[in-house]
Structure formats: C-alpha cells, structure tokens
Scaffold this motif. Structure first.
Motif, PDB file in Angstrom:
ATOM      1  N   TYR A 293       0.729  -1.459   0.056  1.00 26.10           N
ATOM      2  CA  TYR A 293      -0.043   0.100   0.063  1.00 26.10           C
ATOM      3  C   TYR A 293       0.967   1.205  -0.078  1.00 26.10           C
ATOM      4  N   CYS A 294       1.917   1.317   0.857  1.00 23.80           N
ATOM      5  CA  CYS A 294       2.717   2.345   0.952  1.00 23.80           C
ATOM      6  C   CYS A 294       3.464   2.780  -0.331  1.00 23.80           C
ATOM      7  N   GLU A 295       3.844   1.795  -0.863  1.00 26.42           N
ATOM      8  CA  GLU A 295       4.782   1.888  -2.130  1.00 26.42           C
ATOM      9  C   GLU A 295       3.995   2.484  -3.074  1.00 26.42           C
ATOM     10  N   ASN A 296       2.748   1.682  -3.523  1.00 29.11           N
ATOM     11  CA  ASN A 296       2.121   2.121  -4.509  1.00 29.11           C
ATOM     12  C   ASN A 296       1.330   3.626  -4.339  1.00 29.11           C
ATOM     13  N   ALA A 297       1.127   4.022  -3.145  1.00 36.61           N
ATOM     14  CA  ALA A 297       0.457   5.316  -2.676  1.00 36.61           C
ATOM     15  C   ALA A 297       1.667   6.292  -2.836  1.00 36.61           C
ATOM     16  N   LEU A 298       2.756   6.234  -2.571  1.00 37.25           N
ATOM     17  CA  LEU A 298       3.834   7.193  -2.695  1.00 37.25           C
ATOM     18  C   LEU A 298       4.003   7.366  -4.261  1.00 37.25           C
ATOM     19  N   THR A 299       4.084   6.389  -5.097  1.00 36.38           N
ATOM     20  CA  THR A 299       4.275   6.469  -6.545  1.00 36.38           C
ATOM     21  C   THR A 299       3.027   7.272  -7.045  1.00 36.38           C
ATOM     22  N   VAL A 300       1.954   7.062  -6.632  1.00 37.69           N
ATOM     23  CA  VAL A 300       0.941   7.662  -7.044  1.00 37.69           C
ATOM     24  C   VAL A 300       0.799   9.166  -6.603  1.00 37.69           C
ATOM     25  N   ALA A 301       1.041   9.438  -5.328  1.00 31.50           N
ATOM     26  CA  ALA A 301       1.087  10.828  -4.820  1.00 31.50           C
ATOM     27  C   ALA A 301       2.139  11.776  -5.642  1.00 31.50           C
ATOM     28  N   SER A 314      -2.232  15.687  -0.304  1.00 30.39           N
ATOM     29  CA  SER A 314      -1.847  15.645   0.898  1.00 30.39           C
ATOM     30  C   SER A 314      -1.331  14.185   1.150  1.00 30.39           C
ATOM     31  N   TYR A 315      -0.177  13.878   1.331  1.00 33.77           N
ATOM     32  CA  TYR A 315       0.347  12.417   1.619  1.00 33.77           C
ATOM     33  C   TYR A 315       1.352  12.655   2.539  1.00 33.77           C
ATOM     34  N   PRO A 316       1.658  12.054   3.803  1.00 40.13           N
ATOM     35  CA  PRO A 316       2.554  12.260   4.759  1.00 40.13           C
ATOM     36  C   PRO A 316       4.085  11.751   3.963  1.00 40.13           C
ATOM     37  N   GLY A 317       3.834  10.857   3.329  1.00 39.56           N
ATOM     38  CA  GLY A 317       5.109  10.235   2.613  1.00 39.56           C
ATOM     39  C   GLY A 317       5.944  11.168   1.799  1.00 39.56           C
ATOM     40  N   LEU A 318       5.240  11.955   1.167  1.00 38.12           N
ATOM     41  CA  LEU A 318       5.958  13.175   0.433  1.00 38.12           C
ATOM     42  C   LEU A 318       6.925  14.178   1.051  1.00 38.12           C
ATOM     43  N   GLU A 319       7.984  14.246   0.609  1.00 38.66           N
ATOM     44  CA  GLU A 319       9.015  14.976   1.377  1.00 38.66           C
ATOM     45  C   GLU A 319       8.668  16.804   1.545  1.00 38.66           C
TER      46      GLU A 319
END
Length: 422
Positions: A293-301, A314-319
């Motif tokens: 989930y985390c890998e896919n979401a970061l790529t999509v974000a 908004s996605y906390p994984g984005l720098e």
C-alpha cells in the motif's frame, strides 16, 4: 517474534492434532458441570467463558493477536470502529464529564462525539492539533477525563504528534486514546510514544477485503488509574458487579476488563465468531499488504503532484508534505490513503470520480482495491461548513485509497479521469 510472524502465529497456538487454522466456535453458550462452577465464572469472568456477548474463543484469538501486535496488556473486539470509539470513552466518562479531541478526525467520530455523546451529558472539547501547548492546556476542565486523536487523520491525513499530546494528557493526569486505524500496528505502535489506549476500525486495513465490519480496543496497561485519582469507575466498587474494584482485582488490566465485564455486558456490541475468522484471514497478510500500500501510494502521490488539474496533494510520505517530519518520527510508512484537491471545486471533484473506471466510487477505505470518496458529500456530509474547515476538508477534496493493483494501471485510470476535466 517480528510483526510479520505475529500476523501469522499470534493469538492461536494449536496443540497436538488440533486444527492449524483458527476454528470458528459457532456457539453462543458454554456448558458447566455445576451451578457452583457457573456462579464462580460470574464472580470472575476471566476464569471461564460465560456467553458469546462477552467473549468467544474465535474472537479471543483475534483479540490476542491484535494485542500482541500493538504491545498491549489486553484487547476487546467490537462490532465496528464506531463501537470501539464509543466504548473507549464511556469506559471512563459519564454524564457531567468532558474530554478533549483533536478536530481533524473521522467525520463519523466527530458526529458521535459532538452530538450523540452530548445527549448523554458528556462534552467533547475540540482542539486544533496544531494549537500551542498553552491553548490545549487551556481547554482542560476539572472534569476532563481523556484526550483523543488519530495517528493519521481521516481524511485530512495530518500526522498526530503522539508524544506531545501524551505529555499534555499525562500532565493533567488523564490518558491518551489513539485511533490507529490508518497506520495499523505495522506502521505505528502508539504505546511506544506514550499513548495509553489504542482503538481501530478493523473494517479497514486489518480486514483489507471489505468482508466484515469490526473494531477493537487495546489497553497498554501503563496508565496508573489509582495515582490519577480521577477515575472512581475503576478505583471504587462497581455496584453492578458484586462491588468489584477493577484496579484491585485486575491491576494493570483494569481498564480493558472493566470494558468487557461492564460495558460489553450491557451494550452487547461483540462481533460474531465468523466475522472474527474473516478478520483473522486479513490480519495474516497485514504486514505484507501494508508495505505494498505504502509503495503504491507514494508512487501515485508523486504522479498527482505533477498534474495541472490538481490544486494540492496531501500524503505524509511526500518530502514536501507539511506532515513529513512527523511521519518520519512516528511512521514506518504513510498508508495507502491520499487526499487530493481537484481544481474547480466540488463539481470537478465529482466529475473526476465519476470518470474513473478501475477505482470504485464507494463509502469505504483501506481496501485491497483502489477506491475513492468525496468527504464533503459523503462521510462528512452531516458536518457544518465550519466543522468541515476544522476537519481540513473542502468541496474539491477527494479521498483516494490506493489498492494493491499494479501501480501503472492505477495511474492510467487516474490520468484518464483527469483528462475528462476542463
């Protein structure tokens, strides 16, 4: 054991020749040899099973597994996440009490706290999670019994500063309750940062397959109810249960055993054995799924950030995300949920959602399949405009729950829908 192993082996330990998979104990009742034996269990329900409104072997195996994943002293499953939220508060609050909650939480929880609990005489004092310590301290009253927050807010995706709020709560001698639904214990263990009670909607990532509704309350066993002096429900005799004093009889497990013995007895919001069996199947793959989930979401974000049709992501994984620093501190990944704001407001947001082919437009989140939701029209529909703003929601916001499909297929679907916008 590590989390991946706990997901598979915790909670149920088959003995010689017993079933490898957790059995479904499809029975509401349990037989005893004598009236005296039954009476003894009613005196102390921890000594045996009474009735499946309190406890069931299949559900108990799941409770133990979640408890081990969170690192608690005991857990109790409920029929929904809303039931878990309700009982976690009612276990230590009564008419005339108040509690503090951050404003950026799930819309259904806001409605429960602001309206339904108000009818029961319990006041919820909402605070901005970004408020200063001084402002939050000023919100406390002599009758304030707890502080409540979400690890990753739904749908604003703010990351809760657990240590800061734990420090504030403990300074006022009250516990901190955390809704850890979006993070799950795979991405965050709130007890390690000072939280006292954790709840989940197990309907979401823990289940992951949209096949059962449920919730759970987990007790860390770390809060000192007697030293606080604010919780007679736990430290003085319970007239409804033979005058038992929970802290005297059950020590560190006083909170969770009171929840089961008193509240579950009276409210009966306990899940069926078959529901727990299905939940356990989801838990067995939780650690593996959360990573994907985390890998896919970061790529999509990152893809969504590049679109000129989108106002913000908004996605906390984005720098670049304002919550990235807190995410690095508390999380091992930012889950699969993204909040995006479509340019053009509500009309364009709904047009975008209606143009999706792969992603489902549904009132759900944290599924294995990608789905979308329009919070202002759906989950937060009952909120006023002021409450929507406080919850970090505007008309153009779309909550995107990234699933486990190939990420290139997910992006292709999003790209096609965005191209339909003016």
């Amino acid at each position: 054991m590590k989390d991946e192993t706990k997901c598979l082996h915790s909670g149920y330990h088959p003995k010689n020749s017993e079933p490898r998979v957790v059995p479904i104990v499809q029975s509401t009742t349990f037989v005893y040899d004598s009236t005296e034996d039954v009476a003894a269990v009613f005196d102390d329900p921890t000594k045996g099973l009474i009735y499946s409104r309190f406890a069931n072997p299949t559900v108990m195996a799941v409770e133990d597994k979640i408890n081990e994943l969170e690192g608690g002293i005991g857990a109790m499953c409920t029929t929904s996440g809303q039931a878990a939220s309700l009982l976690s508060v009612l276990n230590i609050c009564q008419a005339g009490d108040s509690f503090i909650s951050t404003s950026k939480i799930y819309g259904g929880t806001i409605n429960l706290f602001a309206f339904t609990l108000k009818k029961l005489g319990i006041e919820c004092i909402f605070v901005n999670p970004e408020a200063s310590d001084e402002e939050i301290n000023a919100a406390f009253k002599p009758n304030t019994k707890l502080v409540f927050g979400e690890t990753i807010a739904n749908p604003a995706l703010d990351v809760f500063d657990i240590e800061r709020f734990a420090g504030i709560a403990h300074a006022h001698k009250v516990p901190l309750i955390i809704d850890n639904t979006f993070a799950t214990p795979i991405l965050c263990k709130p007890f390690e940062f000072g939280a006292d009670i954790v709840i989940h909607s197990t309907t979401k990532y823990m289940d992951g397959h949209a096949v059962q509704g449920g919730g759970v309350i987990v007790d860390s066993g770390k809060f000192d109810w007697e030293a606080s002096g604010k919780f007679p429900e736990l430290t003085e005799p319970d007239e409804s249960y033979h005058g038992i004093i929970y802290t005297k009889s059950y020590g560190k497990a006083a909170y969770i055993l009171k929840a089961r013995m008193q509240l579950m007895r009276d409210f009966g919001a306990y899940p069926a054995a078959n529901s727990a069996f299905l939940l356990n199947l989801g838990l067995e793959t939780l650690a593996v799924r959360m990573q994907r989930y985390c890998e896919n979401a970061l790529t999509v974000a990152k893809y969504l950030q590049s679109s000129d049709k989108i106002e913000s992501v908004s996605y906390p994984g984005l720098e670049s995300d304002p919550n990235h620093a807190l995410a690095k501190k508390y999380l091992k990944g930012s889950s699969g949920v993204i909040s995006l704001v479509i340019k053009g407001g509500r009309s364009n947001a709904t047009k975008f959602m209606d143009s999706l082919k792969l992603a489902s437009n549904e009132v759900h989140v944290a599924d294995i399949r990608t789905c979308v939701l329009h919070p202002a029209s759906e989950t937060h529909r009952q909120l006023t405009d002021e409450q929507l703003v406080a919850a970090g929601i505007n008309g153009g916001m779309v909550r995107l729950s990234v699933g486990l499909e190939n990420v290139e297929d997910i992006i292709a679907d999003l790209e096609s829908a965005l191209s339909a916008l003016d």
